[in-house]
Design a protein around this motif. Sequence first.
Motif: not given
Length: 377
Positions: A231-254
């Motif tokens: 779903a994220a790829a379809a929206k052109g997002l740079n998203y990788v699913k991980l196993d935890g419980e805190v969702g993270v959004i930031g600007n810049g891969a680093g």
Amino acid sequence: MDLYEHQARELFAEHGIVVPRAEVTDSSKEAREIARRLGGRVVVKAQVKTGGRGKAGGVKLAADPAAAELTARQILGMDIKGHTVGTVMLAEPVDIGAEFYVSYVLDRAAGRFLAIASAEGGMEIEEVAATRPEAVARVPVDPAEGVTSAKAAEIAEAAGLPPQTVDVLVRLWEVLVREDALLVEVNPLVRTAQGHILALDGKVTLDDNAQFRQARWGADGTGHDDALEAAAAAKGLNYVKLDGEVGVIGNGAGLVMSTLDVVAGCGARPANFLDIGGGASAQVMADGLSVILSDPDVKSVLVNVFGGITACDAVADGIVRALDTVRLTKPLVVRLDGNNAARGRAILDGHAHPLVQQATTMDGAAERAARLAAATA
Ligand code: GDP
Ligand code: MN
């Protein structure tokens, strides 16, 4: 991308590796028909992209078609290590004489491939390697030379495999090269009571960079296994699913990667990687939030932005407008710093959403998000 067992065995068969007769279905009624076609007795196997299915109860012998239907009904819908079973494979049972382990895996550090083989197959290879390391042979394979008959004989000899496996070792290498795989694994490779060599299980990981010439795999054509990632790829997002419980959004891969570390340092686990890059538009923020919020494991969300060319007021604006279209169902902690940080914070304060909190430092924000996730767990 990982392939399902039934896809891996299809590749094996195309390259001349013998596999038991089998068929795949998502219906227990049809499982009965298939069992009848295969001669009555069958092994019912969950098709999920994870190992250890046998231990989890996802591989079961059924004595007749009626039992096959019942067993298929039990296994379909089962959860194996977080994977829901949607299809089962029914296979002709094999009379096992001996079980071996063979695989080729890319060794990035060495810039080569590694053949791993053992005469003690069947169980998880990590277990064998931990308890009896001498039982697992590791033979480097030069990618330019590949696995010739001589190389295959060397691998078989090192692992104590019978000479009949040499042919399979050569063919398995052909699977790796022709199908653009990074990993091919057969566990168990068996010698039947009649002396035939058969691949009873298969694992293949394809190189996503070769997707353009391996279009045959991946139902959605994106090469993403995870529904959220698709779903994220379809929206052109740079998203990788991980196993935890805190969702993270930031600007810049680093920055996003540092944020994952800081969240982990607070004793919580990040639920994903999501880099919104230089874009701060309401659309990107809304898309990102909606993907993250639809992950049932997520308990809180952390937005960590350092304003540069994209200033913090633009990001705050994006968040506020995103909240018009996405219903926030979990607490959101925002940390804005850098260019126009004060203006950005004022915009969020002015919006005063009950689930949105602000923090001024990255550590403080991560701590708050971790605490909120623990509180709602
Ligand atoms: P995994 O647990 O996910 O690795 O699934 P496998 O396909 O490797 O099956 C687990 C184990 O079930 C194998 O190691 C075999 O010992 C056993 N098994 C699978 N298929 C057959 C079969 O046709 N006959 C017999 N006797 N055992 C089988
Ligand atoms: Mn196996």
